[in-house]
Enzyme design. Structure first.
Site, PDB file in Angstrom:
ATOM      1  CG  ASP A   9     -15.609 -36.717 -13.814  1.00  0.00           C
ATOM      2  OD1 ASP A   9     -15.456 -37.956 -14.216  1.00  0.00           O
ATOM      3  OD2 ASP A   9     -15.357 -36.306 -12.675  1.00  0.00           O
ATOM      4  CG  MET A  10     -21.122 -39.986 -13.741  1.00  0.00           C
ATOM      5  SD  MET A  10     -21.408 -41.902 -14.443  1.00  0.00           S
ATOM      6  CE  MET A  10     -20.296 -42.886 -13.332  1.00  0.00           C
ATOM      7  CG  ASP A  11     -18.469 -41.133  -9.946  1.00  0.00           C
ATOM      8  OD1 ASP A  11     -19.489 -41.399  -9.841  1.00  0.00           O
ATOM      9  OD2 ASP A  11     -17.658 -42.011 -10.609  1.00  0.00           O
ATOM     10  CG  ASP A 166     -15.165 -33.661  -9.109  1.00  0.00           C
ATOM     11  OD1 ASP A 166     -15.269 -34.300  -7.983  1.00  0.00           O
ATOM     12  OD2 ASP A 166     -14.907 -34.420 -10.262  1.00  0.00           O
TER      13      ASP A 166
END
Length: 221
Positions: A9-11, A166
């Site tokens: 995932d990125m953010d 997250d």
């Protein structure tokens, strides 16, 4: 390594951007004299599209959340163009996986242009063999679509891929896809209900690397 893929995932995982998002959401709320309340963080994290729109409409008390979403994304682009905060251990884990021949992908709910801009701005785009946006799949997280798509694009079976997330929506999506799902919490601590969906819960990617090393010393990962 037997695990041939790693999907991030990125953010909140690669980048410490969730805090910037929260600041921006609250800026917009303050301008509208709205108190978002303590539930907003958990409600909005890991969402996109219609799911995000419904959350915005509920908390901003508007009939159509699209304008608020667009203004938030506009301000985020401006902020991230100036600085992209990389999470602890990210460069090290990317280098490690590359050395091990692990194919890597980003699977993020953000728009494709923002994903590419962030990765290039942080100087890590070349590590990734594929990038998948939530706009490219039918169902967003917690559905498994985005991780199944990412695994296919890097030529790996989902069960041979790590997923790093997250958010609880992201963890549920990774688990549903059959991936080895690792939660690296950001702003929200893992609940007791999400723990069974996680192979590991690690504070950062240094701890992730340590767990991989310990396993490899006894078994083939």
């Amino acid at each position: 390594m037997d695990h041939t893929g790693a999907i991030f995932d990125m953010d909140g995982v690669l980048f410490d951007t969730e805090r910037v998002y929260q600041q921006t959401w609250h800026e917009l709320a303050g301008e509208r004299q709205i108190n978002l309340g303590s539930g907003f963080l958990k409600a909005i994290t890991g969402t996109n599209g219609e799911r995000m729109r419904r959350v915005v409409e509920e908390y901003y008390q508007v009939s159509d959340g699209l304008a608020v979403m667009e203004e938030c994304m506009k301000r985020m682009r401006e902020k991230l163009a100036a600085h992209i905060p990389v999470k602890d251990g990210v460069p090290e884990i990317l280098h490690f996986f590359r050395e091990q021949g692990v194919r890597m992908a980003v699977a993020s709910s953000s728009l494709p242009g923002q994903i590419e801009a962030n990765l290039r701005g942080a100087g890590i785009r070349d590590y990734f063999d594929a990038v998948v946006s939530g706009t490219e799949v039918e169902c967003g997280k917690p559905a498994p679509d985005i991780f199944l798509c990412a695994a296919e694009r890097i030529g790996c079976r989902a069960e041979d891929c790590f997923v790093f997330e997250d958010s609880e929506n992201g963890v549920r999506a990774g688990h549903a896809a059959g991936c080895i799902t690792v939660m690296v919490p950001d702003m929200i601590d893992p609940s007791e209900t999400i723990r069974p969906y996680c192979a590991w819960i690690c504070r950062d990617f240094f701890e992730v690397r340590g767990k991989i090393d310990r396993i490899r010393s006894h078994f083939s990962v």
